[in-house]
Design a protein around this motif. Structure first.
Motif, PDB file in Angstrom:
ATOM      1  N   LYS A   1     -38.882 -12.254  -4.734  1.00  0.00           N
ATOM      2  CA  LYS A   1     -40.234 -12.488  -4.217  1.00  0.00           C
ATOM      3  C   LYS A   1     -40.921 -13.508  -5.121  1.00  0.00           C
ATOM      4  O   LYS A   1     -40.467 -13.772  -6.235  1.00  0.00           O
ATOM      5  CB  LYS A   1     -41.040 -11.178  -4.190  1.00  0.00           C
ATOM      6  N   PRO A   2     -42.030 -14.088  -4.688  1.00  0.00           N
ATOM      7  CA  PRO A   2     -42.717 -15.075  -5.528  1.00  0.00           C
ATOM      8  C   PRO A   2     -43.158 -14.542  -6.893  1.00  0.00           C
ATOM      9  O   PRO A   2     -43.272 -15.304  -7.848  1.00  0.00           O
ATOM     10  CB  PRO A   2     -43.936 -15.480  -4.686  1.00  0.00           C
ATOM     11  N   THR A   3     -43.397 -13.230  -7.010  1.00  0.00           N
ATOM     12  CA  THR A   3     -43.896 -12.679  -8.274  1.00  0.00           C
ATOM     13  C   THR A   3     -42.881 -11.823  -9.030  1.00  0.00           C
ATOM     14  O   THR A   3     -43.137 -11.459 -10.171  1.00  0.00           O
ATOM     15  CB  THR A   3     -45.159 -11.835  -8.029  1.00  0.00           C
ATOM     16  N   PHE A   4     -41.750 -11.476  -8.407  1.00  0.00           N
ATOM     17  CA  PHE A   4     -40.778 -10.611  -9.088  1.00  0.00           C
ATOM     18  C   PHE A   4     -39.372 -10.771  -8.512  1.00  0.00           C
ATOM     19  O   PHE A   4     -39.182 -11.328  -7.435  1.00  0.00           O
ATOM     20  CB  PHE A   4     -41.198  -9.139  -9.030  1.00  0.00           C
ATOM     21  N   VAL A   5     -38.398 -10.236  -9.252  1.00  0.00           N
ATOM     22  CA  VAL A   5     -36.999 -10.179  -8.813  1.00  0.00           C
ATOM     23  C   VAL A   5     -36.471  -8.793  -9.179  1.00  0.00           C
ATOM     24  O   VAL A   5     -36.762  -8.282 -10.262  1.00  0.00           O
ATOM     25  CB  VAL A   5     -36.134 -11.272  -9.485  1.00  0.00           C
ATOM     26  N   LYS A   6     -35.679  -8.196  -8.271  1.00  0.00           N
ATOM     27  CA  LYS A   6     -35.042  -6.901  -8.512  1.00  0.00           C
ATOM     28  C   LYS A   6     -33.535  -7.051  -8.376  1.00  0.00           C
ATOM     29  O   LYS A   6     -33.060  -7.882  -7.600  1.00  0.00           O
ATOM     30  CB  LYS A   6     -35.505  -5.850  -7.491  1.00  0.00           C
ATOM     31  N   GLY A   7     -32.802  -6.208  -9.128  1.00  0.00           N
ATOM     32  CA  GLY A   7     -31.361  -6.245  -8.992  1.00  0.00           C
ATOM     33  C   GLY A   7     -30.652  -5.257  -9.887  1.00  0.00           C
ATOM     34  O   GLY A   7     -31.275  -4.421 -10.546  1.00  0.00           O
ATOM     35  N   LYS A   8     -29.316  -5.382  -9.892  1.00  0.00           N
ATOM     36  CA  LYS A   8     -28.442  -4.512 -10.677  1.00  0.00           C
ATOM     37  C   LYS A   8     -27.383  -5.370 -11.355  1.00  0.00           C
ATOM     38  O   LYS A   8     -27.069  -6.459 -10.879  1.00  0.00           O
ATOM     39  CB  LYS A   8     -27.783  -3.479  -9.774  1.00  0.00           C
ATOM     40  N   PHE A   9     -26.806  -4.860 -12.449  1.00  0.00           N
ATOM     41  CA  PHE A   9     -25.786  -5.611 -13.164  1.00  0.00           C
ATOM     42  C   PHE A   9     -24.879  -4.686 -13.955  1.00  0.00           C
ATOM     43  O   PHE A   9     -25.212  -3.539 -14.224  1.00  0.00           O
ATOM     44  CB  PHE A   9     -26.410  -6.656 -14.096  1.00  0.00           C
ATOM     45  N   SER A  10     -23.724  -5.222 -14.320  1.00  0.00           N
ATOM     46  CA  SER A  10     -22.777  -4.508 -15.174  1.00  0.00           C
ATOM     47  C   SER A  10     -21.796  -5.526 -15.739  1.00  0.00           C
ATOM     48  O   SER A  10     -21.690  -6.646 -15.245  1.00  0.00           O
ATOM     49  CB  SER A  10     -22.024  -3.428 -14.391  1.00  0.00           C
ATOM     50  N   GLY A  11     -21.072  -5.123 -16.784  1.00  0.00           N
ATOM     51  CA  GLY A  11     -20.063  -6.009 -17.337  1.00  0.00           C
ATOM     52  C   GLY A  11     -19.587  -5.577 -18.705  1.00  0.00           C
ATOM     53  O   GLY A  11     -20.102  -4.621 -19.287  1.00  0.00           O
TER      54      GLY A  11
END
Length: 186
Positions: free
Chosen positions: A152-162
């Motif tokens: 979105k213009p004001t934020f980002v959401k997500g997941k990660f691993s490694g």
């Protein structure tokens, strides 16, 4: 030439992580004190590092930027950290750099491969000031995943691993259950 360029890019990231963590920190015993990780926005970055939960909630130490400085090369950089009490150094930090040849969108990204300007794919970094080590994705055996679930213009959401590696010692750390809701700074 390409191999030399890749090593330079990796080296710069490793140095950046190490300097970010060690900064102006001291060894006077205050490093174990964590400032309150509180914010009213709900922004956070969390993950399990070798099974231990790590959470960052201080809004001023959380960010994501998406952009393109080189034609047809698109970047996302995100980070979260915890500051050493009463100092400018970071006690602990997680950083993710994503480089692609198509615009960054809501989807899953994995791996890391060489290309003209460095690496294409996901580069995960982790550093803990108490260990005085910086760990990053092994470019020869990249085991890293990033899922961007919302932009979105004001934020980002997500997941990660490694899995990240400290190249001098060969020591590795496994990062699982990574999740973020970060403010965009651009």
């Amino acid at each position: 030439m390409m191999k030399k360029l890749l090593m330079i890019n990796w080296s710069l990231l490793a140095v950046m992580l190490f300097l970010t963590v060690s900064g102006c920190g001291s060894k006077d015993g205050d490093d174990d004190m964590n400032p309150a990780d509180t914010n009213k926005s709900g922004y956070f970055l969390s993950a399990k590092v070798d099974g231990k939960l790590v959470e960052f909630k201080t809004e001023t130490l959380l960010s994501v930027e998406i952009g393109s400085a080189i034609p047809n090369v698109y970047n996302l950089s995100l980070s979260g950290g915890r500051q050493v009490s009463n100092q400018s150094a970071l006690e602990e930090v997680i950083t993710i750099l994503l480089t692609e040849t198509t615009p960054i969108t809501e989807k899953s990204y994995s791996g890391l491969v060489p290309f003209e300007t460095g690496f294409k794919g996901v580069l995960l970094g982790y550093a803990l000031e108490a260990e005085e080590k910086a760990y990053i994705t092994d470019v020869n055996d990249p085991n890293v995943n990033l899922q961007i679930t919302e932009i979105k213009p004001t934020f980002v959401k997500g997941k990660f691993s490694g899995v990240v590696k400290e190249f001098l010692s060969g020591e590795t750390k496994t990062i699982t259950e990574g999740e973020f809701f970060l403010p965009r700074r651009n």
